[in-house]
Write an enzyme that holds these catalytic residues in place. Structure first.
Site, PDB file in Angstrom:
ATOM      1  N   GLY A  56       0.831  -1.196   0.000  1.00  0.00           N
ATOM      2  CA  GLY A  56       0.000   0.000   0.000  1.00  0.00           C
ATOM      3  C   GLY A  56       0.866   1.246   0.000  1.00  0.00           C
ATOM      4  O   GLY A  56       2.057   1.191   0.329  1.00  0.00           O
ATOM      5  N   CYS A  83       5.342  -6.004   1.549  1.00  0.00           N
ATOM      6  CA  CYS A  83       5.675  -4.580   1.503  1.00  0.00           C
ATOM      7  C   CYS A  83       5.020  -3.847   2.685  1.00  0.00           C
ATOM      8  O   CYS A  83       5.401  -4.045   3.822  1.00  0.00           O
ATOM      9  CB  CYS A  83       5.292  -3.994   0.149  1.00  0.00           C
ATOM     10  SG  CYS A  83       6.073  -2.396  -0.194  1.00  0.00           S
ATOM     11  N   TYR A  84       4.021  -3.008   2.450  1.00  0.00           N
ATOM     12  CA  TYR A  84       3.327  -2.342   3.549  1.00  0.00           C
ATOM     13  C   TYR A  84       2.761  -3.364   4.530  1.00  0.00           C
ATOM     14  O   TYR A  84       2.712  -3.135   5.738  1.00  0.00           O
ATOM     15  CB  TYR A  84       2.214  -1.452   2.981  1.00  0.00           C
ATOM     16  CG  TYR A  84       1.414  -0.687   4.012  1.00  0.00           C
ATOM     17  CD1 TYR A  84       1.931   0.437   4.648  1.00  0.00           C
ATOM     18  CD2 TYR A  84       0.120  -1.087   4.336  1.00  0.00           C
ATOM     19  CE1 TYR A  84       1.187   1.137   5.591  1.00  0.00           C
ATOM     20  CE2 TYR A  84      -0.638  -0.387   5.265  1.00  0.00           C
ATOM     21  CZ  TYR A  84      -0.104   0.728   5.898  1.00  0.00           C
ATOM     22  OH  TYR A  84      -0.839   1.424   6.826  1.00  0.00           O
ATOM     23  N   HIS A 170       7.778  -7.556  -3.839  1.00  0.00           N
ATOM     24  CA  HIS A 170       6.465  -7.966  -4.356  1.00  0.00           C
ATOM     25  C   HIS A 170       6.587  -9.275  -5.141  1.00  0.00           C
ATOM     26  O   HIS A 170       6.943  -9.266  -6.325  1.00  0.00           O
ATOM     27  CB  HIS A 170       5.882  -6.872  -5.262  1.00  0.00           C
ATOM     28  CG  HIS A 170       5.437  -5.659  -4.532  1.00  0.00           C
ATOM     29  ND1 HIS A 170       4.173  -5.513  -4.017  1.00  0.00           N
ATOM     30  CD2 HIS A 170       6.110  -4.517  -4.199  1.00  0.00           C
ATOM     31  CE1 HIS A 170       4.063  -4.338  -3.407  1.00  0.00           C
ATOM     32  NE2 HIS A 170       5.233  -3.714  -3.506  1.00  0.00           N
ATOM     33  N   GLU A 172       4.197 -11.005  -6.242  1.00  0.00           N
ATOM     34  CA  GLU A 172       3.053 -11.165  -7.144  1.00  0.00           C
ATOM     35  C   GLU A 172       3.295 -10.635  -8.550  1.00  0.00           C
ATOM     36  O   GLU A 172       2.563 -10.983  -9.482  1.00  0.00           O
ATOM     37  CB  GLU A 172       1.799 -10.492  -6.547  1.00  0.00           C
ATOM     38  CG  GLU A 172       1.845  -8.966  -6.466  1.00  0.00           C
ATOM     39  CD  GLU A 172       2.463  -8.439  -5.186  1.00  0.00           C
ATOM     40  OE1 GLU A 172       2.120  -7.299  -4.811  1.00  0.00           O
ATOM     41  OE2 GLU A 172       3.285  -9.144  -4.577  1.00  0.00           O
ATOM     42  N   VAL A 227     -16.306 -11.947 -24.824  1.00  0.00           N
ATOM     43  CA  VAL A 227     -16.108 -13.133 -24.000  1.00  0.00           C
ATOM     44  C   VAL A 227     -16.975 -13.085 -22.738  1.00  0.00           C
ATOM     45  O   VAL A 227     -17.692 -14.047 -22.423  1.00  0.00           O
ATOM     46  CB  VAL A 227     -14.625 -13.280 -23.597  1.00  0.00           C
ATOM     47  CG1 VAL A 227     -14.427 -14.518 -22.716  1.00  0.00           C
ATOM     48  CG2 VAL A 227     -13.742 -13.367 -24.824  1.00  0.00           C
ATOM     49  N   ASP A 228     -16.928 -11.972 -22.004  1.00  0.00           N
ATOM     50  CA  ASP A 228     -17.590 -11.908 -20.700  1.00  0.00           C
ATOM     51  C   ASP A 228     -19.103 -12.078 -20.816  1.00  0.00           C
ATOM     52  O   ASP A 228     -19.696 -12.898 -20.118  1.00  0.00           O
ATOM     53  CB  ASP A 228     -17.277 -10.573 -20.010  1.00  0.00           C
ATOM     54  CG  ASP A 228     -15.785 -10.335 -19.862  1.00  0.00           C
ATOM     55  OD1 ASP A 228     -15.029 -11.316 -19.883  1.00  0.00           O
ATOM     56  OD2 ASP A 228     -15.384  -9.161 -19.750  1.00  0.00           O
ATOM     57  N   LYS A 369     -10.265 -12.356 -15.747  1.00  0.00           N
ATOM     58  CA  LYS A 369     -10.461 -12.569 -17.180  1.00  0.00           C
ATOM     59  C   LYS A 369      -9.977 -13.948 -17.626  1.00  0.00           C
ATOM     60  O   LYS A 369     -10.663 -14.634 -18.390  1.00  0.00           O
ATOM     61  CB  LYS A 369      -9.711 -11.478 -17.964  1.00  0.00           C
ATOM     62  CG  LYS A 369     -10.029 -11.461 -19.458  1.00  0.00           C
ATOM     63  CD  LYS A 369     -11.376 -10.829 -19.720  1.00  0.00           C
ATOM     64  CE  LYS A 369     -11.647 -10.604 -21.183  1.00  0.00           C
ATOM     65  NZ  LYS A 369     -12.867  -9.841 -21.410  1.00  0.00           N
TER      66      LYS A 369
END
Length: 513
Positions: A56, A83-84, A170, A172, A227-228, A369
């Site tokens: 954050g 991180c935060y 990070h 991710e 697609v959605d 997605k």
């Protein structure tokens, strides 16, 4: 209902928070992102096997900075702070966090001091992604230092007794070389999660939820052909059959033969009850003389509401509205990250709800997605649609820069068709995240058959991206660009020049408007 092992991600405002949820789900473990300040009762009700604290922009000492419920640390659950999140863990458990003399942003070299625990299997040195100003200067009691970097003496810390771990970097983001194994070690090795989150089971659960919500009622939904909306329509049709009616509104700014293809795909192949409404003249009349991109989006959004309402009134029996909301949309609308600049508005049917008094059905609201694409494959949706590049809600209106006319749209449709044909023929389509043609609001001088021409310009755009938060321009082979240019100039009347967009996001956006 199947009870999945779950990971709760508490969001403290990082731009990467939703990536954490994606990385967890890629391990076939279910996760949800919630506001970092939810109550202890809400955390208990979720019944997580472990908790991840996101990064954050705040400082743990700043007034008003977000903090978790103090009881979090007494739940007896494994916790990973990123991180935060690491700084929060340190601050709450008696360690020290201070403003660093130098910010560490971007690529950094992580050096292991201990190879076990959450960093098991990591090489002695690896590239990670940092983004911080504050840093831990003294870990809490019971924590050991696991890894360091040049500007982070406590880049990774851990307390194996309580299964609390903190990472300054990070894991991710794709820039961190070995982020995946770190998550796997936390989820599987430490939290002991079962890998049981799959689309096959999601279909059964979602069908049951739709039936329970709708009962004997009727559902309508606007279908774009993307697609959605297609996957949402097929799933809802599977759940309640002919009590769902899809309404496909041709707004006049679709790709070539789009209406015909949508009807073939949904009605004939997937057996969804669908009505085709040709409202192209209404939309184009409303767009006459409009050149500002924001105004184009508003005109199309408002007109869609009017057309959809007209058609819904004709049906007269619906109590529910289907919407293809995805999890990133939910995260954006429920997060508490403070004000952010509006880059561009999004075409959405949300404005229907207050006027029509319909209850929302959102079977995709917990999916990303890539998960929607996987769900589509499970439901038997055609592979060419499942892997299709994104198409903006306002359609070609935001790819036809300047004034929108039927003639200019026809030019753009033909150029776009040729472009996509050529990259498919070259086997490049699935390597590209998004590709499209743009018609520019200018003319240039050219020579055709010894005669001077003064005609329009087509720009070609292709990008690679994993999440569309950032994107790089695709390095298209020269022979493919040559084929595209030759065909567009020779086959599309009114175009004498083709250019290729080599801008990344940021500073550009993927779409031109």
């Amino acid at each position: 209902m199947v009870q999945h092992d779950k990971i709760l991600i508490l969001d403290f405002g990082s731009q990467y928070s939703h990536l954490i949820a994606r990385r967890v789900r890629e391990m076939n473990v279910y996760s949800e992102l919630r506001d970092g300040q939810i109550s202890l009762d809400e955390i208990r009700a979720f019944e997580p096997k472990g908790i991840i604290l996101s990064g954050g922009p705040g400082s743990v000492y700043d007034q008003g900075s977000p903090h978790p419920d103090p009881g979090l640390w007494e739940l007896g659950l494994p916790i990973l702070g990123i991180c935060y999140g690491q700084q929060l863990m340190t601050h709450h458990l008696g360690g020290k966090v201070e403003r660093g003399s130098e910010r560490e942003y971007g690529r950094a070299m992580l050096r292991l001091l201990r190879t076990g625990e959450i960093l098991q299997g990591m090489p002695q040195e690896s590239v990670v992604w940092m983004s911080h100003g504050d840093r831990v200067t003294e870990p809490p009691q019971g924590f050991r230092v696991l890894a360091i970097s040049d500007n982070a003496p406590f880049a990774a810390i851990g307390d194996t007794t309580r299964n609390f771990f903190g990472l300054q970097f990070h894991p991710e983001v794709t820039h961190t070389q070995r982020g995946g194994p770190i998550f796997e070690r936390f989820l599987i090795g430490i939290c002991r999660c079962k890998r049981d989150w799959r689309m096959g089971s999601y279909i059964e659960e979602s069908v049951a939820q739709i039936r329970a919500q709708v009962g004997d009622g009727h559902v309508i939904g606007g279908i774009s052909g993307g697609v959605d909306s297609t996957v949402a329509a097929v799933l809802t049709s599977k759940a309640i059959g002919d009590r769902f009616t899809a309404i496909f509104v041709d707004n006049g700014v679709l790709r070539k033969d789009e209406g015909k293809k949508v009807m073939e795909r949904l009605h004939e192949k997937l057996h969804v009850r669908i009505q085709h409404v040709d409202a192209s003249k209404r939309f184009l009349d409303a767009l006459k003389g409009v050149t500002d991109p924001e105004e184009k989006r508003k005109v199309i959004g408002n007109m869609f509401i009017h057309v959809f309402e007209d058609e819904a009134k004709k049906l007269g029996e619906a109590q529910f509205l289907l919407q293809g909301t995805l999890y990133p949309d939910v995260i954006e609308s429920t997060s508490h990250k403070g004000p952010s600049a509006t880059i561009k508005s999004h075409h959405n049917v949300g404005g229907l709800l207050e006027n029509m008094r319909l209850e929302l059905v959102e079977p995709l609201r917990l999916l990303f997605k890539d998960e929607v694409r996987a769900l589509g494959r499970e439901l038997g949706v055609d592979a060419t649609l499942v892997s299709r590049h994104p198409f903006p809600g306002p359609g070609l209106a935001v790819r036809c820069l300047g004034e929108i006319t039927q003639e200019r749209l026809d030019v753009l449709r033909e150029a776009d068709r040729i472009y996509i044909e050529e990259i498919r023929k070259a086997g490049l389509y699935d390597q590209i995240a998004q590709a499209f043609a743009v018609l520019l609001p200018c003319r240039t001088v050219g020579v055709m058959g010894d005669n001077r021409t003064y005609e329009e310009v087509i720009a070609l755009r292709a990008v690679t991206s994993t999440d569309f938060m950032t994107a790089d321009w695709y390095q298209m082979p020269y022979d493919v660009l040559q084929s595209c240019s030759n065909r567009i100039i020779n086959e599309v009347s009114g175009v004498n020049r083709v250019v290729y967009d080599v801008s990344s996001k940021p500073p550009a956006t993927v779409e031109w408007e």
